[in-house]
Design a protein around this motif. Structure first.
Motif, PDB file in Angstrom:
ATOM      1  N   THR A   2       0.911  -1.155  -0.120  1.00  0.00           N
ATOM      2  CA  THR A   2      -0.075   0.034   0.003  1.00  0.00           C
ATOM      3  C   THR A   2       0.636   1.230   0.009  1.00  0.00           C
ATOM      4  N   GLU A   3       1.921   1.138   0.592  1.00  0.00           N
ATOM      5  CA  GLU A   3       2.890   2.417   0.950  1.00  0.00           C
ATOM      6  C   GLU A   3       3.465   2.768  -0.395  1.00  0.00           C
ATOM      7  N   VAL A   4       3.559   1.941  -1.453  1.00  0.00           N
ATOM      8  CA  VAL A   4       4.320   1.856  -2.862  1.00  0.00           C
ATOM      9  C   VAL A   4       3.461   2.517  -3.688  1.00  0.00           C
ATOM     10  N   ILE A   5       2.101   2.316  -3.419  1.00  0.00           N
ATOM     11  CA  ILE A   5       1.261   2.937  -4.501  1.00  0.00           C
ATOM     12  C   ILE A   5       0.300   4.167  -4.087  1.00  0.00           C
ATOM     13  N   ILE A   6       0.423   4.759  -2.985  1.00  0.00           N
ATOM     14  CA  ILE A   6      -0.007   6.038  -2.381  1.00  0.00           C
ATOM     15  C   ILE A   6       1.179   7.063  -2.216  1.00  0.00           C
ATOM     16  N   SER A   7       0.767   8.280  -2.696  1.00  0.00           N
ATOM     17  CA  SER A   7       1.834   9.163  -2.208  1.00  0.00           C
ATOM     18  C   SER A   7       1.038  10.528  -1.948  1.00  0.00           C
ATOM     19  N   THR A  13       3.962  12.692   5.441  1.00  0.00           N
ATOM     20  CA  THR A  13       4.475  11.610   4.693  1.00  0.00           C
ATOM     21  C   THR A  13       3.559  10.432   4.699  1.00  0.00           C
ATOM     22  N   VAL A  14       3.741   9.601   3.777  1.00  0.00           N
ATOM     23  CA  VAL A  14       2.618   8.711   3.403  1.00  0.00           C
ATOM     24  C   VAL A  14       2.343   7.736   4.544  1.00  0.00           C
ATOM     25  N   MET A  15       3.367   7.493   5.456  1.00  0.00           N
ATOM     26  CA  MET A  15       2.920   6.778   6.648  1.00  0.00           C
ATOM     27  C   MET A  15       2.277   7.475   7.832  1.00  0.00           C
ATOM     28  N   GLU A  16       2.263   8.842   7.793  1.00  0.00           N
ATOM     29  CA  GLU A  16       1.487   9.594   8.467  1.00  0.00           C
ATOM     30  C   GLU A  16      -0.030   9.558   8.276  1.00  0.00           C
ATOM     31  N   TYR A  17      -0.191   9.659   6.791  1.00  0.00           N
ATOM     32  CA  TYR A  17      -1.596   9.391   6.208  1.00  0.00           C
ATOM     33  C   TYR A  17      -2.051   8.125   6.548  1.00  0.00           C
ATOM     34  N   ILE A  18      -1.431   6.823   6.509  1.00  0.00           N
ATOM     35  CA  ILE A  18      -1.872   5.637   6.688  1.00  0.00           C
ATOM     36  C   ILE A  18      -2.195   5.471   8.075  1.00  0.00           C
ATOM     37  N   ASN A  19      -1.313   5.830   8.813  1.00  0.00           N
ATOM     38  CA  ASN A  19      -1.556   5.711  10.402  1.00  0.00           C
ATOM     39  C   ASN A  19      -2.498   6.806  11.053  1.00  0.00           C
ATOM     40  N   SER A  20      -3.288   7.569  10.084  1.00  0.00           N
ATOM     41  CA  SER A  20      -4.157   8.262  10.698  1.00  0.00           C
ATOM     42  C   SER A  20      -5.703   8.036   9.925  1.00  0.00           C
ATOM     43  N   LEU A  32      -7.065  -1.040   6.449  1.00  0.00           N
ATOM     44  CA  LEU A  32      -6.071  -0.370   7.246  1.00  0.00           C
ATOM     45  C   LEU A  32      -6.899   0.755   7.730  1.00  0.00           C
ATOM     46  N   ARG A  33      -6.962   0.830   9.166  1.00  0.00           N
ATOM     47  CA  ARG A  33      -7.790   1.715  10.043  1.00  0.00           C
ATOM     48  C   ARG A  33      -6.623   2.578  10.859  1.00  0.00           C
ATOM     49  N   LYS A  34      -6.202   3.365  10.694  1.00  0.00           N
ATOM     50  CA  LYS A  34      -5.315   4.051  11.639  1.00  0.00           C
ATOM     51  C   LYS A  34      -3.957   3.225  11.385  1.00  0.00           C
ATOM     52  N   GLY A  35      -3.625   2.823  10.176  1.00  0.00           N
ATOM     53  CA  GLY A  35      -2.416   2.028  10.301  1.00  0.00           C
ATOM     54  C   GLY A  35      -2.384   0.597  10.581  1.00  0.00           C
ATOM     55  N   LYS A  36      -3.479   0.144  11.287  1.00  0.00           N
ATOM     56  CA  LYS A  36      -3.601  -1.277  11.674  1.00  0.00           C
ATOM     57  C   LYS A  36      -4.372  -2.122  10.630  1.00  0.00           C
ATOM     58  N   LYS A  37      -3.822  -3.274  10.298  1.00  0.00           N
ATOM     59  CA  LYS A  37      -4.814  -4.047   9.412  1.00  0.00           C
ATOM     60  C   LYS A  37      -5.789  -4.641  10.328  1.00  0.00           C
ATOM     61  N   GLU A  38      -7.203  -4.452   9.790  1.00  0.00           N
ATOM     62  CA  GLU A  38      -8.252  -4.944  10.443  1.00  0.00           C
ATOM     63  C   GLU A  38      -9.203  -5.961   9.356  1.00  0.00           C
ATOM     64  N   PRO A  39      -9.684  -6.934   9.829  1.00  0.00           N
ATOM     65  CA  PRO A  39     -10.512  -7.705   8.893  1.00  0.00           C
ATOM     66  C   PRO A  39     -11.827  -7.026   8.859  1.00  0.00           C
ATOM     67  N   ILE A  40     -12.238  -7.198   7.623  1.00  0.00           N
ATOM     68  CA  ILE A  40     -13.547  -6.562   6.888  1.00  0.00           C
ATOM     69  C   ILE A  40     -14.772  -7.962   7.502  1.00  0.00           C
ATOM     70  N   PHE A  41     -14.263  -9.129   7.114  1.00  0.00           N
ATOM     71  CA  PHE A  41     -14.846 -10.371   7.625  1.00  0.00           C
ATOM     72  C   PHE A  41     -13.990 -11.129   8.461  1.00  0.00           C
ATOM     73  N   THR A  42     -14.505 -11.811   9.318  1.00  0.00           N
ATOM     74  CA  THR A  42     -13.730 -12.560  10.337  1.00  0.00           C
ATOM     75  C   THR A  42     -14.445 -13.838  10.900  1.00  0.00           C
ATOM     76  N   GLU A  43     -13.668 -14.827  10.737  1.00  0.00           N
ATOM     77  CA  GLU A  43     -14.498 -16.183  11.159  1.00  0.00           C
ATOM     78  C   GLU A  43     -15.897 -16.267  10.897  1.00  0.00           C
ATOM     79  N   GLY A  44     -16.179 -15.937   9.744  1.00  0.00           N
ATOM     80  CA  GLY A  44     -17.558 -16.251   8.940  1.00  0.00           C
ATOM     81  C   GLY A  44     -18.532 -15.032   9.525  1.00  0.00           C
TER      82      GLY A  44
END
Length: 167
Positions: A2-7, A13-20, A32-44
């Motif tokens: 993700t960091e490579v394709i977003i500027s 910085t790109v990471m400041e955007y991703i982290n917020s 990616l919510r505030k820099g943390k990878k979170e599932p949209i679907f989890t365990e069914g």
């Protein structure tokens, strides 16, 4: 990846955007919510529901945005009307209606909000058009590209695919 394709188009910085910010992709099973990878679907079960393209319109899961900005939603007893309150204002939406109320004024939406159901879990989730996020959430900016990448940030555009990605 993700960091490579977003500027960014600002001093952040790109990471400041991703982290917020909130970053999703049509058809992806995580965000990616505030820099943390979170599932949209989890365990069914659907946590938020995935961004989806329907009849040419791209819809984003409302609850994912609300959790990111940390504001509640109130579902009325009719099951299809919702109040959204943020520090910058309030909105009232109804599933299937192309109009809404934002800060007491009637507004036209680009597409009616939809109530979708996950085919595997039968969990329902509300989606709104990507083009209506800035109206329903004043002060927040959604950017979308044709590859299905959706980025929501506070105050300014997160990326510009025309100038940031050379094909």
């Amino acid at each position: 990846k993700t960091e490579v394709i977003i500027s960014a188009n600002s001093n952040k910085t790109v990471m400041e955007y991703i982290n917020s910010g909130l970053v999703m992709k049509v058809g992806s099973d995580y965000c990616l919510r505030k820099g943390k990878k979170e599932p949209i679907f989890t365990e069914g079960s659907a946590v938020y529901g995935a961004p989806v393209k329907i009849d040419g319109d791209v819809y984003v899961p409302l609850q994912a945005i609300l959790d990111w900005v940390d504001y509640p939603i109130f579902r009325h007893d009719d099951g299809v009307s919702f109040d959204i309150s943020t520090e910058n204002g309030s909105a009232f939406i109804t599933i299937g209606q192309n109009t809404a109320s934002a800060n007491g004024k009637t507004i036209n939406l680009s597409a009616a909000p939809r109530l979708l159901k996950d085919a595997e879990t039968n969990v329902e989730f509300v989606v709104v058009s990507k083009d209506d996020v800035d109206v329903l959430f004043p002060g927040y900016f959604l950017t979308y590209d044709e590859m299905g990448l959706i980025a929501i940030s506070e105050g300014e555009e997160l990326f510009n695919r025309d100038s940031d990605l050379e094909l």
